[in-house]
Design a protein around this motif. Sequence first.
Motif, PDB file in Angstrom:
ATOM      1  N   GLN A  29       0.822  -1.209   0.000  1.00 21.60           N
ATOM      2  CA  GLN A  29       0.000   0.000   0.000  1.00 21.60           C
ATOM      3  C   GLN A  29       0.865   1.272   0.000  1.00 21.60           C
ATOM      4  N   GLU A  30       1.974   1.235   0.739  1.00 23.35           N
ATOM      5  CA  GLU A  30       2.895   2.380   0.732  1.00 23.35           C
ATOM      6  C   GLU A  30       3.432   2.628  -0.673  1.00 23.35           C
ATOM      7  N   LEU A  33       0.747   4.197  -2.826  1.00 22.73           N
ATOM      8  CA  LEU A  33       0.532   5.580  -2.449  1.00 22.73           C
ATOM      9  C   LEU A  33       1.636   6.488  -2.990  1.00 22.73           C
ATOM     10  N   PRO A 151       5.273   8.307   3.210  1.00 20.74           N
ATOM     11  CA  PRO A 151       3.841   7.978   3.190  1.00 20.74           C
ATOM     12  C   PRO A 151       3.038   8.778   4.226  1.00 20.74           C
ATOM     13  N   ALA A 152       3.609   9.042   5.385  1.00 25.76           N
ATOM     14  CA  ALA A 152       2.913   9.822   6.407  1.00 25.76           C
ATOM     15  C   ALA A 152       2.609  11.238   5.920  1.00 25.76           C
ATOM     16  N   LEU A 154       1.735  12.088   2.983  1.00 24.31           N
ATOM     17  CA  LEU A 154       0.596  12.037   2.073  1.00 24.31           C
ATOM     18  C   LEU A 154      -0.710  11.718   2.787  1.00 24.31           C
ATOM     19  N   HIS A 155      -0.601  11.173   3.999  1.00 24.85           N
ATOM     20  CA  HIS A 155      -1.788  10.865   4.794  1.00 24.85           C
ATOM     21  C   HIS A 155      -2.259  12.060   5.613  1.00 24.85           C
ATOM     22  N   SER A 156      -1.371  13.032   5.815  1.00 23.82           N
ATOM     23  CA  SER A 156      -1.740  14.160   6.702  1.00 23.82           C
ATOM     24  C   SER A 156      -2.426  15.272   5.974  1.00 23.82           C
TER      25      SER A 156
END
Length: 156
Positions: A29-30, A33, A151-152, A154-156
Motif C-alpha cells: 500500500q505504501e 501511495l 507515506p505519512a 501524504l496521509h496528513s
Amino acid sequence: MRVWVMRHGQAAAQAASDAERPLIDAGQQEAKLMAELLHQQPLDAILASPYLRAQQTAARVSAELGFARGVSTAPWLTPDDDPAEVLRYLSERQEQNMLLVSHQPLVSQLLSLFCEGHRRAHLPMPTAALACVEADFVAAGLGQLLLLKTPADLHS
C-alpha cells in the motif's frame, strides 16, 4: 538528470535471508501511495536492488504507473553498497529521469553524498520514502534535493 530515490515498502521482519524478506500488505500500500507522486514524471528507467522487497516495491510502482519498460535489477543498490559507487554508475547512464528503489543505509548515504558532498547528513528515509535530486552532472555535492516525502506526509 533527475534521480528519484525510493526506499522499499514495509517488509516482513524475518525470512530465510535478509535478501528474501517480502513486502507485507502495508508495504504494498505504501508503494502504491508513493507512486502517485511519480504519475506526471517521464521516467526513462526504474532500477531496483535485487533484494525481494525492493523488487516488489519497484514492480508495484511500475504497475501503478503503467511503465511499459519494466524494472531493471541493479546489483549495486543493496543496503551496504558504497554510495560513491552508485554515483559512479549513475554518471555513466544515459537516462535523464530515473527511479532507484533501494534500502537503508544506502538511500540516506546516497542522498547525503549527492547533495551535500559527504555521507553524514541525516535525511529521514522511512519505508517507501521518496526523494528527488536534480543535477546537471552526477557527482558528490552537485545534486539539489527537490523533494523528500514519506507515506505519512501524504496521509496528513
